[in-house]
Scaffold this active site. Structure first.
Site, mmCIF file in Angstrom:
data_model
loop_
_atom_site.group_PDB
_atom_site.id
_atom_site.type_symbol
_atom_site.label_atom_id
_atom_site.label_comp_id
_atom_site.label_asym_id
_atom_site.label_seq_id
_atom_site.Cartn_x
_atom_site.Cartn_y
_atom_site.Cartn_z
ATOM 1 N N LYS A 115 29.245 69.313 66.268
ATOM 2 C CA LYS A 115 28.110 68.573 66.933
ATOM 3 C C LYS A 115 26.646 69.120 67.000
ATOM 4 O O LYS A 115 25.880 68.869 66.736
ATOM 5 C CB LYS A 115 28.525 67.757 68.131
ATOM 6 C CG LYS A 115 29.354 66.537 67.935
ATOM 7 C CD LYS A 115 29.457 65.506 68.964
ATOM 8 C CE LYS A 115 30.424 64.474 68.798
ATOM 9 N NZ LYS A 115 30.801 63.552 69.784
ATOM 10 N N LYS A 197 38.481 62.292 55.847
ATOM 11 C CA LYS A 197 38.772 60.998 56.564
ATOM 12 C C LYS A 197 37.643 59.950 56.360
ATOM 13 O O LYS A 197 36.487 60.169 56.323
ATOM 14 C CB LYS A 197 39.048 61.291 58.195
ATOM 15 C CG LYS A 197 39.449 60.391 58.768
ATOM 16 C CD LYS A 197 39.593 60.969 60.325
ATOM 17 C CE LYS A 197 39.525 59.891 61.439
ATOM 18 N NZ LYS A 197 39.780 60.109 62.766
ATOM 19 N N LYS A 200 32.740 56.468 60.144
ATOM 20 C CA LYS A 200 31.781 55.271 60.235
ATOM 21 C C LYS A 200 30.357 56.039 59.986
ATOM 22 O O LYS A 200 29.546 55.195 60.058
ATOM 23 C CB LYS A 200 31.752 54.550 61.763
ATOM 24 C CG LYS A 200 31.995 55.486 62.696
ATOM 25 C CD LYS A 200 32.138 54.585 63.925
ATOM 26 C CE LYS A 200 32.786 55.397 65.300
ATOM 27 N NZ LYS A 200 32.987 54.655 66.387
#
Ligand code: TRP
Length: 334
Positions: A115, A197, A200
């Site tokens: 992040k 994966k 979103k």
């Protein structure tokens, strides 16, 4: 335990739009758990503000997500579906647990490292202590089990470490949570890169099926899904794109991979992709319809928010008071 049932906690962030991966991998499976467990499903809006959000947008997404929980089949009479921000105990317990967490532990969190690489303009302390808030979420309800994706296992591990450390000092205050390992939800991969994966937040809109995508969009995205030149619908690691499509197909209609292989033996990828797209559209349609009905019923959704918020506060308060007493905060005078 609540009423003789073990306790389950999980949460989702209202950032981005949920994908087919979130649905088949998590939400759909949650529905069957409420008979066995006392379930708490939180819309974790405190977590969301570790990244800058537009306030109106965040509020809207949070409500949509809460409504989607219900649309997906979670009965709010049996499952406590609530906003994290409506239960101040999350933040209060997180503060206390911060004082029982080492910086060295937080430095090792791989999601934090990812992040700060992605949000280098806003490396705030909340991003850093995010796992402690997550520990507070789980421990506040004395959860026995936590269904999480692989990417969250490290956070569950630190939750256990913090809980054990706290219990070591003060006695058996927290239940030590386990990852939920029931019938595992499908792990759905990106349609454009089957080694990743489905996410979103993927920049490539063809990579993900969103829960609210209409039939045409769904079928178009499956048509464009990356496959291979083997020209055989086979369930094997050498064909990750096709393997992913088979997983999706089977998760939608309950077939086994062998049955799917047989069904499409000798047929082209075009046929197969269309069939996958159609079965996905069929699975999502009732959820979408229910969502549109529910979102219009403001009074009903408000009542769920209120009642479940109160229920969550009740259980959270019990743990919080115990913890406050243990660490030496003075009792309240009534
Ligand atoms: N961090 C989780 C995610 O991004 C969401 C979350 C917050 C969560 N608190 C939780 C999941 C507690 C399980 C339990 O996916």
């Amino acid at each position: 335990m609540i009423d003789g049932k073990r306790i389950l906690f999980s949460g989702m962030q209202a950032t981005g739009t949920l994908t087919l991966g979130n649905y088949l991998g998590a939400l759909k499976n949650w529905v069957s758990l409420s008979d066995e467990y006392e379930c708490f499903y939180s819309v974790v809006d405190l977590h969301s503000i570790t990244v800058r959000q537009d306030p109106a947008e965040l509020r809207k997404r949070a409500r949509n997500l809460l409504t989607l929980y219900i649309a997906a089949g979670l009965d709010p009479k049996k499952n406590c579906i609530y906003y994290q921000s409506h239960v101040s105990g999350h933040a209060e317990l997180a503060w206390i647990l911060n004082c029982f967490t080492y910086m060295g532990e937080l430095n090792r969190m791989t999601q934090f490292k990812d992040k700060i690489a992605k949000h280098s303009d806003n490396i705030n302390a909340g991003l850093y202590t995010y796992p402690v808030l997550m520990a507070a979420d789980i421990l506040l309800y004395q959860a026995d089990v936590v269904p999480v994706g692989r990417d969250q296992l490290q956070h569950l591990e630190i939750t256990r470490d913090i809980a054990q450390r706290f219990n070591g000092v003060y006695g058996e205050v927290f239940t030590i949570p386990e990852p939920y390992v029931g019938k595992a939800g499908a792990r759905i991969m990106s349609l454009q890169d089957p080694t990743k994966k489905m996410s979103k937040s993927d920049d490539n809109l063809n990579a993900s099926i969103f829960l609210m995508d209409d039939r045409d969009a769904i079928i178009r995205k499956f048509k464009r899904a990356v496959t291979d030149s083997e020209a055989a619908v086979r369930y094997r690691d050498e064909q990750p794109g096709i393997k992913n499509l088979i997983e999706i197909y089977c998760a939608c209609n309950g077939r086994t991979p062998e049955e799917a292989e047989k069904e499409f033996e000798g047929r082209g990828y075009g046929d197969f992709k269309l069939a996958v797209g159609e079965s996905v559209a069929d699975v999502l349609r009732p959820v979408q319809e229910r969502f549109h009905e529910l979102i219009r019923d403001k009074a009903y959704i408000d009542s769920v928010i209120k009642e479940n918020g109160e229920k969550a506060n009740y259980y959270a308060g019990k743990t919080l008071r115990k913890v406050q007493k243990k660490v030496g905060f003075p009792e309240r005078i009534r």
